[in-house]
Design a protein around this motif. Sequence first.
Motif, short mmCIF file in Angstrom:
data_model
loop_
_atom_site.label_atom_id
_atom_site.label_comp_id
_atom_site.label_asym_id
_atom_site.label_seq_id
_atom_site.Cartn_x
_atom_site.Cartn_y
_atom_site.Cartn_z
N GLU A 1 4.49 57.44 41.83
CA GLU A 1 5.66 58.08 42.48
C GLU A 1 6.56 57.28 43.09
O GLU A 1 6.44 56.46 44.03
CB GLU A 1 5.12 59.22 43.63
N ILE A 2 7.97 57.24 42.62
CA ILE A 2 9.01 56.40 43.15
C ILE A 2 9.71 57.40 44.03
O ILE A 2 10.54 58.14 43.46
CB ILE A 2 9.86 55.85 41.86
N ALA B 1 2.47 55.33 45.90
CA ALA B 1 3.62 56.08 46.24
C ALA B 1 4.47 54.93 46.64
O ALA B 1 4.19 53.85 47.46
CB ALA B 1 3.49 56.70 47.68
N VAL B 2 5.64 54.60 46.02
CA VAL B 2 6.70 53.49 46.19
C VAL B 2 7.83 53.85 46.83
O VAL B 2 8.69 54.85 46.45
CB VAL B 2 6.85 52.79 44.79
N VAL C 1 3.22 51.48 48.60
CA VAL C 1 3.73 50.31 48.31
C VAL C 1 5.10 50.54 49.05
O VAL C 1 5.96 50.96 48.57
CB VAL C 1 3.96 50.07 46.96
N ALA C 2 5.25 49.94 50.21
CA ALA C 2 6.47 50.00 51.01
C ALA C 2 7.56 49.05 50.60
O ALA C 2 7.59 47.85 51.35
CB ALA C 2 6.17 49.85 52.53
N THR D 1 12.72 48.50 42.48
CA THR D 1 13.04 47.55 41.65
C THR D 1 12.47 46.22 41.91
O THR D 1 12.36 45.22 41.07
CB THR D 1 14.79 47.22 41.82
N ALA D 2 11.94 46.01 43.12
CA ALA D 2 11.26 44.88 43.56
C ALA D 2 9.91 44.82 42.92
O ALA D 2 9.08 43.56 42.72
CB ALA D 2 11.43 44.58 44.97
N VAL D 3 9.31 45.87 42.82
CA VAL D 3 8.02 46.26 42.51
C VAL D 3 7.81 46.07 41.06
O VAL D 3 6.77 45.70 40.54
CB VAL D 3 7.22 47.57 43.09
#
Length: 236
Positions: free
Chosen positions: A44-45, A69-70, A104-105, A109-111
């Motif tokens: 989930e973005i 969850a990003v 994932v906090a 675009t960085a992940v």
Amino acid sequence: MMRFGSFADAWTLAEDIPGWLTPDQARLLWDEARRLQPGARVLEIGSYQGRSTVVLAAALADSGGQVVAVDPFVDDWKYGSPVTRSRFEEHLARAGVAAGVRLVADYSTAVRPTWTEPLDLLFVDGKHDVLTVLDDLKFAAHVRQGGRLLVHDCFSSVGVTLGVLPLLRPGSPLRFLTRTGSMAVFELGSPGVSDRLRLLAQLPWWARNIGIKVLLRLKLRGLARRAGHDSLYDPF
């Protein structure tokens, strides 16, 4: 973790969480997650305070699946605040689904450049500018064959719509299936002519939604109602 026998059970816990997910769209998320194999992984973005996250995690609870969850949880005038992350975590705990969610906090675009895990379902509801959407769609490279991708605000945002239009090109990895409100459903696979025509057929409805947004910004709610939008909020 709690078990949820029906969508109604999950929605009872999610509907009071602030967010822009309609009941019909929540049901779509539920149905898509429930059709996955045991142990499925859903990315989930864009989570905000967890409305969609709760629905997805509840749908996976019986099969041992996980929602990743990003969300960067940045301080933003509309979508975030210093307490957004804590509220997100509180809502998951209250719903009894926290054990099924990995946070994932960070920015998607960085992940994305270092992401390696296979995905069974991808839900894109992050930043709505065209460059971010284009990058988020690249996560589709990790979706298993036959998997699906859901895009929220696909036909109610200029940036999101422009981000998905390149899927019309030959060799696109995704084909458009349908939509529920502004939430579009894509499936892994090269689009045919009928798939492209289905996607193009949504553009008049998208233009109508953009027009309503303009009317609401100009405080012309009467005209928006005449166009069939009886709400103070943007169409989503």
